[in-house]
Every structure is written in C-alpha cells, then in structure tokens.
Scaffold this motif. Sequence first.
Motif, PDB file in Angstrom:
ATOM      1  N   GLY A 176      -6.995  -2.127  -4.200  1.00 12.99           N
ATOM      2  CA  GLY A 176      -6.373  -0.852  -3.891  1.00 12.99           C
ATOM      3  C   GLY A 176      -5.051  -0.999  -3.154  1.00 12.99           C
ATOM      4  O   GLY A 176      -4.835  -1.961  -2.399  1.00 12.99           O
ATOM      5  N   HIS A 177      -4.167  -0.041  -3.383  1.00 12.45           N
ATOM      6  CA  HIS A 177      -2.873  -0.005  -2.712  1.00 12.45           C
ATOM      7  C   HIS A 177      -2.631   1.415  -2.236  1.00 12.45           C
ATOM      8  O   HIS A 177      -2.930   2.374  -2.948  1.00 12.45           O
ATOM      9  CB  HIS A 177      -1.764  -0.428  -3.678  1.00 12.45           C
ATOM     10  CG  HIS A 177      -0.427  -0.587  -3.020  1.00 12.45           C
ATOM     11  ND1 HIS A 177       0.525   0.415  -2.996  1.00 12.45           N
ATOM     12  CD2 HIS A 177       0.125  -1.640  -2.346  1.00 12.45           C
ATOM     13  CE1 HIS A 177       1.591  -0.010  -2.342  1.00 12.45           C
ATOM     14  NE2 HIS A 177       1.389  -1.246  -1.938  1.00 12.45           N
ATOM     15  N   ALA A 178      -2.110   1.583  -1.023  1.00  9.78           N
ATOM     16  CA  ALA A 178      -1.884   2.914  -0.466  1.00  9.78           C
ATOM     17  C   ALA A 178      -0.558   2.950   0.273  1.00  9.78           C
ATOM     18  O   ALA A 178      -0.127   1.945   0.866  1.00  9.78           O
ATOM     19  CB  ALA A 178      -3.017   3.310   0.475  1.00  9.78           C
ATOM     20  N   ILE A 179       0.089   4.128   0.248  1.00 12.22           N
ATOM     21  CA  ILE A 179       1.376   4.340   0.897  1.00 12.22           C
ATOM     22  C   ILE A 179       1.273   5.575   1.786  1.00 12.22           C
ATOM     23  O   ILE A 179       0.760   6.617   1.362  1.00 12.22           O
ATOM     24  CB  ILE A 179       2.490   4.549  -0.150  1.00 12.22           C
ATOM     25  CG1 ILE A 179       2.670   3.279  -0.992  1.00 12.22           C
ATOM     26  CG2 ILE A 179       3.805   4.927   0.528  1.00 12.22           C
ATOM     27  CD1 ILE A 179       3.599   3.475  -2.177  1.00 12.22           C
ATOM     28  N   TYR A 180       1.784   5.457   3.022  1.00  9.38           N
ATOM     29  CA  TYR A 180       1.782   6.550   3.990  1.00  9.38           C
ATOM     30  C   TYR A 180       3.210   6.738   4.504  1.00  9.38           C
ATOM     31  O   TYR A 180       3.864   5.765   4.899  1.00  9.38           O
ATOM     32  CB  TYR A 180       0.854   6.245   5.160  1.00  9.38           C
ATOM     33  CG  TYR A 180      -0.561   5.906   4.749  1.00  9.38           C
ATOM     34  CD1 TYR A 180      -1.552   6.878   4.724  1.00  9.38           C
ATOM     35  CD2 TYR A 180      -0.901   4.599   4.392  1.00  9.38           C
ATOM     36  CE1 TYR A 180      -2.850   6.570   4.345  1.00  9.38           C
ATOM     37  CE2 TYR A 180      -2.197   4.278   4.005  1.00  9.38           C
ATOM     38  CZ  TYR A 180      -3.166   5.266   3.981  1.00  9.38           C
ATOM     39  OH  TYR A 180      -4.448   4.957   3.598  1.00  9.38           O
ATOM     40  N   THR A 181       3.672   7.993   4.524  1.00 10.30           N
ATOM     41  CA  THR A 181       5.048   8.266   4.945  1.00 10.30           C
ATOM     42  C   THR A 181       5.104   9.528   5.795  1.00 10.30           C
ATOM     43  O   THR A 181       4.232  10.396   5.696  1.00 10.30           O
ATOM     44  CB  THR A 181       5.969   8.465   3.721  1.00 10.30           C
ATOM     45  OG1 THR A 181       5.475   9.553   2.930  1.00 10.30           O
ATOM     46  CG2 THR A 181       6.040   7.210   2.870  1.00 10.30           C
ATOM     47  N   PRO A 182       6.154   9.658   6.616  1.00 13.30           N
ATOM     48  CA  PRO A 182       6.367  10.914   7.341  1.00 13.30           C
ATOM     49  C   PRO A 182       6.862  12.004   6.393  1.00 13.30           C
ATOM     50  O   PRO A 182       7.056  11.770   5.193  1.00 13.30           O
ATOM     51  CB  PRO A 182       7.425  10.547   8.382  1.00 13.30           C
ATOM     52  CG  PRO A 182       8.160   9.404   7.768  1.00 13.30           C
ATOM     53  CD  PRO A 182       7.154   8.642   6.959  1.00 13.30           C
ATOM     54  N   THR A 183       7.099  13.194   6.938  1.00 13.93           N
ATOM     55  CA  THR A 183       7.481  14.334   6.114  1.00 13.93           C
ATOM     56  C   THR A 183       8.922  14.266   5.632  1.00 13.93           C
ATOM     57  O   THR A 183       9.211  14.524   4.467  1.00 13.93           O
ATOM     58  CB  THR A 183       7.277  15.644   6.904  1.00 13.93           C
ATOM     59  OG1 THR A 183       5.909  15.739   7.302  1.00 13.93           O
ATOM     60  CG2 THR A 183       7.633  16.853   6.058  1.00 13.93           C
ATOM     61  N   ASP A 184       9.840  13.892   6.515  1.00 10.19           N
ATOM     62  CA  ASP A 184      11.269  13.934   6.202  1.00 10.19           C
ATOM     63  C   ASP A 184      11.712  12.566   5.666  1.00 10.19           C
ATOM     64  O   ASP A 184      11.645  11.555   6.378  1.00 10.19           O
ATOM     65  CB  ASP A 184      12.060  14.289   7.463  1.00 10.19           C
ATOM     66  CG  ASP A 184      13.519  14.591   7.173  1.00 10.19           C
ATOM     67  OD1 ASP A 184      13.986  14.275   6.063  1.00 10.19           O
ATOM     68  OD2 ASP A 184      14.191  15.143   8.063  1.00 10.19           O
TER      69      ASP A 184
END
Length: 337
Positions: free
Chosen positions: A96-104
């Motif tokens: 599995g691979h996952a990406i997390y980012t802020p809103t802007d």
Amino acid sequence: MMPLLASAQDAVDCRTEATQRIGAPVVNLRIDNDTFGGRDQDQGYSNGLQVTLVSPNLVDYTDDPCLPSIARRLNRYMDALYADAFEQQNMVVTLGHAIYTPTDPVPVALIEDDRPYAGALLVGLGYNARHGDRLRTSLLRVGVVGPAALGGKVQSEWHRIVDADRFRGWDNQLRNEPVFQYIHERMRRWPGSASRDRGVWDAIGHAGFSVGNFATYANTGIEFRLGLRLPDDFGSTPVRPAGENTAPRIVFDNRWNGHLFVTSDARWVLRDITLDGNTFRDSHSVDKRAFVADVGYGVAVTRGRWKLAFARYHRTREFERQRERPVYGSFTIGRQF
C-alpha cells in the motif's frame, strides 16, 4: 496470484487438492482519492493505492503446497499471528501507498496550523481465520514514512498528468522513519444463516485495535447491506487496514448481483504519525483529536468471480483547527481465481 506458487510441482499438488478446498485466491486493487469526494477536496488523506493478495483456503500455514516455500518458511516464525483449527484459513499479502497533504497547495513555507505533508509505503502480512459467520484477522505492516516513500514525487507526477495544482510544500514533509503496525480485528455477521441462505440483508460488526509507531488505536463499527443475493463474505468496505482482508467467498453466482451498503467505524486514537509527526526526530505536527469516526455509503456489484465496489466516506475532523471535515471516495476491483 501465480507468483504465490513456488514451483510446478507445488502447483500440481495445489490443483490436485483444489476440489477439497473452500474458496479461491483473490486479488484486490483499491484506489482511494479525495477528489472522488467532490470539488476542492484535494487535502488530508489525499490518495491511497493498495494491492491485496489473499490465498485460497489453506490446510496448514507451514506445509500447504498452495503457498510458496519462502512463505511456508516465514510462517514458521509467525505462528503468534495466526490461529489453527478453523474451517477456513487464509494468508494475506498487501502492498500500500498513501499520501497526506494540507489544504492549501500554494505555500512553500511550513503551514503550522495544518497537517504535515507525509507519504507512507507499507507492505503487510496477514492471516484470516473463519468459522461460519465469524472472522478474525491479524495483520502486520512494516514500511517507511518520509521522502523514501516517494509521496511528493508520486503526487507531482499524477497532478502533472491530470493537469491539477501542484503542492509546493513537500520540503516540509515528515522525515524518513521506519514504521510498523500490528492490527487485529474480529468480525461477526448477522443473521447467522446468511452464509447459507444469501438473504437480502445482513449486518457485519467489527471490533479491534492497532499498535505501532505508525498508528495506535482501538476501533469498532458496523456495516449494513441490502441487496440481491448478498455475497458470502465479510463486507464491502476495504478502507480499514483489516477491512480488505475478508476471506474469499464460498458461493459463486454467474448472474449479476448487487447491493447497497452503509458502514461506520469509530476510533480512539493514541498515535497517528501523519498527525503527531516523527517519533524520534523533530518534525511538524498538529494537535490531533482523540476520537475520530467515519461514515461511508456505496454500492457493490458481483458477478461470478468479479467484485466491484465504490464508496464515499465522510470523516470527523482529525485535529484541532482543521478547516473542513474530510470527504473522499474509494473504488475497489477484485477477482477470485
């Protein structure tokens, strides 16, 4: 699923015993993306990709010819994770691979009041044990969080292909850290006769926990399904790490079958590295909320050995000062061989 066969002789032995087995190998591909949740949803848990291989029913984890020799040797050291003497036993491998980012996406500088940038790459080894309308599953995942997971590169390349906004703050992402996670869940399906009657509705409850520097929590929830000739499995919602590890179906039907589902999962979270930051090094972090819940709804279709599912999920806010409640979608395609 062919790579799971260790040799030509093992393949022959496996096929010879196939008529005495329940179920068949399963391959699942799952894609999660917050853009499925609607416009302006490219934030938070931004994207996920997971491939899952589930073995056929196994007579034994250490001697079964349907497992490659390397898996049988490995299982001799993993006996604490699995249980014997169940009517159906399966081994599970995940990537599995996952990406997390802020809103802007625009600021290059650190956004202190939003979640950290993070990429995660994990491989997992799990075990299912089924008895009638009960299933227990244990999963051990190991991997890395940080630049080595290539989250920024994967996202940038995908956004270039689809002509989407480029996130510019990946230099502030979490540092490289090896991670592990042990997950255990128990599932129960009602009514108990569903595996034989394949009725028009059922309910599948789950409860479990996770321990590790990637995530530590306790969780519980339930899924309701309503439709035509429900599949003989343990749910249509694979977003939980243990949720996709359901045992292969026993009954096949070459007609088109479909059902609607509504699911929920509530977690008491002690640690989430994507919010709490690195364990052993200074990094960006936010004040996470201890209680988080998901509610999802969708549709699943099965025909013969194929299964398709699409769901939309709404999550409560995961940390203080989070601007919006996360909304994302998930698409899964699976086939038994």
